[in-house]
Motif scaffolding. Sequence first.
Motif, short mmCIF file in Angstrom:
data_model
loop_
_atom_site.label_atom_id
_atom_site.label_comp_id
_atom_site.label_asym_id
_atom_site.label_seq_id
_atom_site.Cartn_x
_atom_site.Cartn_y
_atom_site.Cartn_z
N VAL A 30 76.05 30.31 67.77
CA VAL A 30 76.38 29.91 66.39
C VAL A 30 75.96 28.46 66.14
CG1 VAL A 30 78.26 29.51 64.76
CG2 VAL A 30 78.25 31.58 66.17
N LYS A 31 76.27 27.58 67.10
CA LYS A 31 75.88 26.18 66.97
C LYS A 31 74.35 26.04 66.94
CE LYS A 31 79.89 24.01 69.22
NZ LYS A 31 80.34 23.17 70.34
N ARG A 32 73.70 26.79 67.80
CA ARG A 32 72.23 26.71 67.85
C ARG A 32 71.61 27.15 66.52
NH1 ARG A 32 67.29 28.72 69.18
NH2 ARG A 32 66.21 27.71 70.95
N LYS A 33 72.16 28.21 65.95
CA LYS A 33 71.64 28.69 64.67
C LYS A 33 71.82 27.65 63.57
CE LYS A 33 71.75 32.76 61.68
NZ LYS A 33 72.37 34.09 61.43
N LEU A 34 72.97 26.97 63.59
CA LEU A 34 73.24 25.91 62.61
C LEU A 34 72.24 24.77 62.76
CD1 LEU A 34 75.04 24.70 60.40
CD2 LEU A 34 76.51 23.78 62.19
N PHE A 35 72.01 24.35 64.01
CA PHE A 35 71.04 23.28 64.26
C PHE A 35 69.63 23.71 63.87
CE2 PHE A 35 74.04 21.48 67.66
CZ PHE A 35 74.53 20.53 66.79
N GLU A 36 69.30 24.96 64.12
CA GLU A 36 67.97 25.45 63.76
C GLU A 36 67.77 25.43 62.24
OE1 GLU A 36 67.75 29.30 65.56
OE2 GLU A 36 66.66 28.56 67.31
N LEU A 84 67.29 21.86 61.27
CA LEU A 84 65.98 21.42 61.73
C LEU A 84 64.89 21.95 60.79
CD1 LEU A 84 64.24 20.00 63.85
CD2 LEU A 84 64.25 22.14 65.17
N GLY A 85 65.02 23.19 60.34
CA GLY A 85 64.05 23.75 59.41
C GLY A 85 64.02 22.99 58.10
N ASP A 86 65.21 22.63 57.58
CA ASP A 86 65.28 21.85 56.33
C ASP A 86 64.64 20.47 56.50
OD1 ASP A 86 66.60 23.97 55.20
OD2 ASP A 86 68.62 23.13 55.52
N VAL A 87 64.93 19.83 57.64
CA VAL A 87 64.36 18.50 57.90
C VAL A 87 62.85 18.57 58.00
CG1 VAL A 87 64.19 16.67 59.64
CG2 VAL A 87 66.43 17.54 58.98
N LEU A 133 63.46 10.82 63.21
CA LEU A 133 64.56 10.58 64.15
C LEU A 133 65.57 11.73 64.11
CD1 LEU A 133 65.19 6.76 63.51
CD2 LEU A 133 64.08 7.81 65.50
N LYS A 134 65.86 12.20 62.90
CA LYS A 134 66.81 13.31 62.75
C LYS A 134 66.24 14.59 63.38
CE LYS A 134 69.93 15.32 59.35
NZ LYS A 134 70.32 15.36 57.92
N GLU A 135 64.94 14.80 63.22
CA GLU A 135 64.29 15.97 63.81
C GLU A 135 64.38 15.93 65.34
OE1 GLU A 135 59.93 18.23 63.66
OE2 GLU A 135 60.13 16.12 63.05
N THR A 136 64.16 14.76 65.90
CA THR A 136 64.25 14.61 67.35
C THR A 136 65.67 14.87 67.85
OG1 THR A 136 62.48 12.95 67.31
CG2 THR A 136 63.88 13.00 69.26
N ALA A 137 66.67 14.35 67.11
CA ALA A 137 68.07 14.54 67.51
C ALA A 137 68.45 16.02 67.46
CB ALA A 137 68.98 13.72 66.59
N LEU A 138 68.01 16.71 66.40
CA LEU A 138 68.32 18.13 66.29
C LEU A 138 67.63 18.94 67.39
CD1 LEU A 138 68.14 18.56 62.40
CD2 LEU A 138 70.19 18.75 63.82
N SER A 139 66.39 18.59 67.69
CA SER A 139 65.67 19.28 68.77
C SER A 139 66.36 19.08 70.11
CB SER A 139 64.22 18.79 68.84
OG SER A 139 63.52 19.09 67.64
N ASP A 140 66.84 17.84 70.34
CA ASP A 140 67.58 17.56 71.58
C ASP A 140 68.87 18.37 71.64
OD1 ASP A 140 65.64 15.80 72.37
OD2 ASP A 140 66.71 14.01 71.69
N SER A 141 69.56 18.51 70.51
CA SER A 141 70.81 19.28 70.48
C SER A 141 70.54 20.75 70.81
CB SER A 141 71.45 19.17 69.10
OG SER A 141 71.82 17.82 68.82
N ILE A 142 69.46 21.31 70.27
CA ILE A 142 69.10 22.71 70.55
C ILE A 142 68.76 22.88 72.02
CG2 ILE A 142 67.37 24.49 70.10
CD1 ILE A 142 67.27 23.49 67.21
#
Length: 299
Positions: free
Chosen positions: A115-121, A124-127, A187-196
């Motif tokens: 669920v968390k991964r889907k939220l981050f994805e 990430l898509g919006d960013v 920077l936000k894209e990198t952070a989201l990719s790291d979270s995934i």
Amino acid sequence: MEKKLLPYLVVISALSVSLSAAFYSVTGIGKMFSGSAMNVMIMMASLEIAKLILASLLYQYWGKLNTLLKTYYFIAIFTLMIITSAGIYGYLSAAYSQTANKVENVDKQVVVLDVKRKLFETQLGDVQLEKQRITDNISDLTKGLSNNNQSYKDKSGAILTTTSSANRKVFEAQLKSAQTRRDELGLKETALSDSITKIDLQKLDLQTNTDLAGEIGPLKYIAKITNKPVDQVVNWFIIALMLVFDPLAVALIIAFNSLMVKKEEDKKSPFQQELEDIARTEDPGIRNLVLFDAVINNH
């Protein structure tokens, strides 16, 4: 030498299987009646011992026991085998349920991570979409700066080109703002990719946990190749062990008795063996006649 050792090997095997079956059965039935587990375990332990002794008794004195007693002994042994098998089933089922609870707990954690991964994805898509629009906008602004020229003719009629400073400042301000926003989105894209990536690593760690994978891994593989649920595969294994365990213990006890009887018979002389065979003759008249004839022939 091998014939001499065989009875002892059989009895060692019989005792090891019998004690194991008794332990698992007594423990399993104790768990079924947890309100008075100790009393039930003591009762079952005494019945397990009695069952093995009764199997030996029934084998050695089969011809000397009356039909009613033999029938009762046989039913008692068979019933105790069923109870023992049920205890083994209960013990193994309880042991597997602990592993199943661990697996269920891991599955729930994996669902939460999904669920968390889907939220981050989604974020990430919006960013990435916004970043692409800004990148296109920067490209347009850069072209606007390069094309921000005005042409006019001087008094001699020559065409001159100049740049509008006001427009240029607007383009530069917009370009700077767009580049700043693009960097923030980067920077936000990198952070989201790291979270995934971290979530993927957590899932991998949960699914390949050394202890749990060792417990359930082989069963999952068998379930996969048989296209059956893991619980059903485990149930097959438990039933197979249940059907083999206690009957094998009783069979080995009977085999030990058979070997010991055969060993005693091998020690006897032919005359002694003949006398025992005569003694087992049911008709008293024939038994006495044959006994007299045997004594005469051997003297």
